[in-house]
Design an enzyme around this catalytic site. Sequence first.
Site, PDB file in Angstrom:
ATOM      1  N   ASP A 301       7.125-111.780  20.579  1.00  0.00           N
ATOM      2  CA  ASP A 301       6.045-111.404  19.684  1.00  0.00           C
ATOM      3  C   ASP A 301       5.291-110.228  20.298  1.00  0.00           C
ATOM      4  O   ASP A 301       5.382-109.992  21.509  1.00  0.00           O
ATOM      5  CB  ASP A 301       5.114-112.609  19.494  1.00  0.00           C
ATOM      6  N   ASP A 607       2.531-116.607  20.641  1.00  0.00           N
ATOM      7  CA  ASP A 607       1.267-117.293  20.881  1.00  0.00           C
ATOM      8  C   ASP A 607       0.609-117.832  19.616  1.00  0.00           C
ATOM      9  O   ASP A 607      -0.377-118.549  19.690  1.00  0.00           O
ATOM     10  CB  ASP A 607       0.274-116.369  21.598  1.00  0.00           C
ATOM     11  N   ASP A 611       4.624-118.073  15.124  1.00  0.00           N
ATOM     12  CA  ASP A 611       5.770-118.021  16.035  1.00  0.00           C
ATOM     13  C   ASP A 611       6.480-119.364  16.179  1.00  0.00           C
ATOM     14  O   ASP A 611       7.553-119.436  16.787  1.00  0.00           O
ATOM     15  CB  ASP A 611       5.316-117.569  17.437  1.00  0.00           C
TER      16      ASP A 611
END
Length: 879
Positions: A301, A607, A611
């Site tokens: 990410d 985070d 995700d």
Amino acid sequence: MEAASRRQVHGPNEIPDGAGRAVWHVFAQQFVSPLIAVLVCAAGLSLWLGERTDAIFIGAVLLLNAVIGTTQEYRAEQGAQALRRMVTTTADVVRDGDVVELDARELVPGDVVLLSSGMKVPADLRLLDVQGLRVDESPLTGESLPVDKDAGAPVSVTAPLGDRPTMVFAGTFVGSGRARGVVTATGGGTELGALAGRLRQPSMAEPPLLARMRRFTVVVGVAVGTVAVAMGVIELAQGAAWHEVVLVGVALAVSAVPEGLPVALTVALAVAVRRMARRAVIVRRLVAIESLGSCTVIATDKTGTLTVNELTVTHVAVPGHAPWDVSGVGAEPTGAVLVPVGGDGPALAGAERLALAGVLCNEATLASTDDGWMHRGDAVDVALLVLGHKLGITRPAAAEALPQVSAIPFEPVHRYAASLHLVDDRTACVVVKGAAERVLAMCATMAGPDGDVPLDRAWADATVARLATGGERVLALAAGTVPWRDGQDLDHGDLTGLTLVGMVGMSDPLRSDSSAAVAACRRAGIAVVMVTGDHPATALATARRLGLAERPDDVVTGARLARAGDDAAVERLVAGATVFARVEPAQKYTVVAALTRMGHVVAVTGDGANDTPALHHAHVGVAMGRSGTDVAREAAEIVVTDDRFGAISAGVEEGRIAYANVRKVVQLLVSTGAAELVLVLSALVIGLPLPLLAVQLLWLNLVTNGIQDVALAFEPGEGDEMSRTPRPPGEPVFDRTMVERVLLSAAVMGGVSLALYRALLAAGWTVEDARNSIVLLMVLFENVHVFNSRSERRSVFARGPHRNLLLVGGTVAAQLLHVAAMHLPFTQEALDLRPVSFSSWVALLALALTLLLAVEAHKAWLRRRRVTGGVRPPRGSRP
């Protein structure tokens, strides 16, 4: 009544709970293995034949393995519960014409909810009207900047979550403004609830270590069963009794099965857990360590993982000057405006005037507390307050000197905000901040070192282009004076003839070690791809700074993934990209699934709640511990406590060390087991009595060798782990090198032991005395071979014993334990052992050292083969 009936239909506004596996189910699964099946049969046969000692030993092994496996594998499936906590809040709801505060769990579709700054959105809402509403959607979409909302904006039915300005979603946060919206979905029907549903599905990716060990156990189990049946047929054909045939079968099973492997494997991974904890990495599932070491692709990410997820002013541009860098990141006001060498005082004064404007036209708060710097409000406003602190300008002091008397709040349609501040009884100062093109249109002049000068539009446009090219969000600030009369309100018509005081470039900065960590992973042959919900231009700018991408063609958007159609088309897109932007949570999983189908071992970092599907379904999920959401941490197997992406490369190194130690333990155990098998089979084929009893084999495999293999699991790295390319995902535990080593070691140990056993019987020794010497010889072989196993290619003399003193102590302890067993009455009777003279012990040690010479010769040959055969080139940076 209507609300109650709807709640009956739709249920409470909470994420449905997911059912986890019961403890008994996890315990029972520990026995689903060919190796365990062989040992269960051996224990049953031993008990049936009255060999209770053998049965107890084998049963203890089975129970110990099951307890350890259950303890390590059983973990609560708390992802859905964490998602429930994200929506458990209160909400201001219009019921029967009155505004009431309700527990968010009471919300039903059709309720009208009021939102204001700082609130958590309690459900999915269709906005009815808004007043300067900005929402932080990073937990759900990964968008790093606050999103402006507009109740009347046109929206395509196929628009991704990040491009729906008329909607707000459960679990996101109101940064600034107010709004009224109608509930469209609650609980499991929200976008957050959809994530919970995907999280409860079983992961499609099997950890590489489990896959390799599963194949290994199948091979060993089938081989043992085949050999045992074949030997039974031979024995029966030679006229042996059933009792003897079964005893031989039990002995063969016990000799071939590496009973100590489950314990040693757990210890090897547990050691890595402790080492990784010292490097700020918490491991929630043991096999995840090796999975991280095996990964060929890291799908990471952007927001909060590679970047700090805190909007920061990174450049200031004072009129007439090139942009200056601003050091420091995030909401902690450490850093400074980096004035170039030779920068003049008036220019610095211009930067202070710019910062003052940003502090005055501001609705956020920033304060130092005992727990650190705390802030509240829109991310843009907070970033401007931080810039002010870096130049010594605080909002309380500015507000006292120039009190605010009126304001125009930010509206997406206007793209600016303004405030009016009292200078004296007759004069007021107006301050404007907003999109550069809107603010520049209000300006006639710009600040200069000796006073205001006509606006240089060429300088302004060039500065905007320069900052925007770097992926920064550009904000212009202007000021002017107007006559003041008591009770005056600021009007849009007052915003003309202003003076441009400067511009700021804002971005979500990279973490300090992200670039170095990405480079380290790529040097180790691991491809790194960015998967984010952010805008393609922002994602590309970040990727350029990391060296992941250069051209727009390197970026694949979520819209392109949606149009791809079948799996083959998706895989073609994935194979040609290093950046995936504007992707929705389900599409992150699509990317991970495509990489997995393409044969990659995939690690996913993230985070946010967006995700979680990818974290859950990857071979290994890595969550950020400090800034990450609860659900991301619960979905992941590994948590980085200090949020450094660099810790991931450290985890890869520790994972590779852990797998190397697993291979060393497997090689030690299988070599000695194969040697015992060679000895037993060869003795039976040439008509000799059984050279080792089943209980003696268990003693060798579990006690003397068990102490050593546990100590071997503590072996430190060899130093070149991050210079090697990843192992091919399909590579078995038994590769060519290990097969060669096992065959050589088994031949030497089994052959020397058989020759000695035959010689002792020929010399008139009893079978019991001959077995006693063979058991001691095998213990000495194990003592020697554990040092051979410290490295596959390096000489035993190149690995100083001081690097693993536990192994030295374990080897000495194993030998002393066997010497004690030869002298203690209980173990003498149970194991059929007796003492030997010191001269006999020395002679047997000399025989055991032949194994050292043979393995050293093989290592030297391997080193020459590696040099002449070349080294595989590292994999490319793309998957």
